[in-house]
Enzyme design. Sequence first.
Site, mmCIF file in Angstrom:
data_model
loop_
_atom_site.group_PDB
_atom_site.id
_atom_site.type_symbol
_atom_site.label_atom_id
_atom_site.label_comp_id
_atom_site.label_asym_id
_atom_site.label_seq_id
_atom_site.Cartn_x
_atom_site.Cartn_y
_atom_site.Cartn_z
ATOM 1 N N GLU A 119 -14.097 50.401 87.480
ATOM 2 C CA GLU A 119 -13.529 49.469 86.503
ATOM 3 C C GLU A 119 -14.646 48.626 85.899
ATOM 4 O O GLU A 119 -15.585 48.231 86.595
ATOM 5 C CB GLU A 119 -12.501 48.579 87.204
ATOM 6 N N GLU A 177 -12.376 39.596 81.157
ATOM 7 C CA GLU A 177 -11.159 38.799 81.267
ATOM 8 C C GLU A 177 -11.425 37.427 80.655
ATOM 9 O O GLU A 177 -12.454 36.810 80.927
ATOM 10 C CB GLU A 177 -10.695 38.622 82.713
ATOM 11 N N ASP A 214 -14.798 45.208 83.472
ATOM 12 C CA ASP A 214 -13.850 44.169 83.049
ATOM 13 C C ASP A 214 -14.421 43.105 82.133
ATOM 14 O O ASP A 214 -15.476 42.535 82.411
ATOM 15 C CB ASP A 214 -13.337 43.380 84.270
#
Length: 314
Positions: free
Chosen positions: A125, A129, A127
């Site tokens: 993953e 955010e 990311d």
Amino acid sequence: MSHDAQHIFIHSLNTSLSFIICSIHSNLSMASMLQLLLLLGSLMVASAGSLNENFDITWGDGRGKMINNGELLTLSLDKASGSGFQSRNEYLFGKIDMQLKLVAGNSAGTVTAYYLSSKGSTWDEIDFEFLGNLSGDPYILHTNVFSQGKGNREQQFYLWFDPTADFHTYSILWNPQRIVFSVDGTPIREFKNSESMGVPFPKNQPMKIYSSLWNADDWATRGGLVKTDWTQAPFTASYRNFKADACVWSNGKSSCTSNSPSSSSSNGAWLSQELDTTSQERLKWVQKNYMIYNYCSDTKRFPQGLPAECSKTS
């Protein structure tokens, strides 16, 4: 994105965010690099165009919308539900750009997540955010890298502009040697391949692109002290100008082959791209002035010693 997938993502984010972290650096051996480059061959330009050709809104009961024939995509959040979308394609390496305009005003308690992820219990993953805040207080941009199900590699930043006033481009460069997070073309984080030190690197699992807007007021703003003000709902985040110069993974094969009809030296530049001197200086500027958390500096979090990749910095 399914609710199960969202639940796994939220759980992993909740776990990692109880700490908060930085970037990583180290090198891939020349032999391994050449092997991977030969395997991949050349680039195929995977996607560029309307969002409705590349993405499906996967949850939210109508709270996600395609506008102007897919030129614009919006996600909204109210007290009943958030919303989310995912890419139709899976990718294994690429340079991926998306323009976002974040929730304006009092966005405390909300999280806008934009990330690449594979499936399974040992997922990879990458990311972005965006953690909302009270009006006038800055957003926090949270980054993380998971490899084989292990994250805990967070790095957090303030931004040098208001991300709610206009669209800005958030980019991920992912090739066999490194992952580079960039904002409006300025690199903010580089995660280098450190397999030579025993650190897994995302290179074998194809990933889809996901995004969601959801309520996380149990932790997102000041550790959960500031709750979502539902009188401000619905909260809305907007997306446009998606572009992916990438290897599409389909039926167990990559679109990047030596016989790719779109192969050219210019098209495939990202596959071996690294930060030049100017980019390295910009990265240092961001990390000196806007980084607010670096896991490689958090000795209290890692009393048994910092992660192996932290011993090497660029």
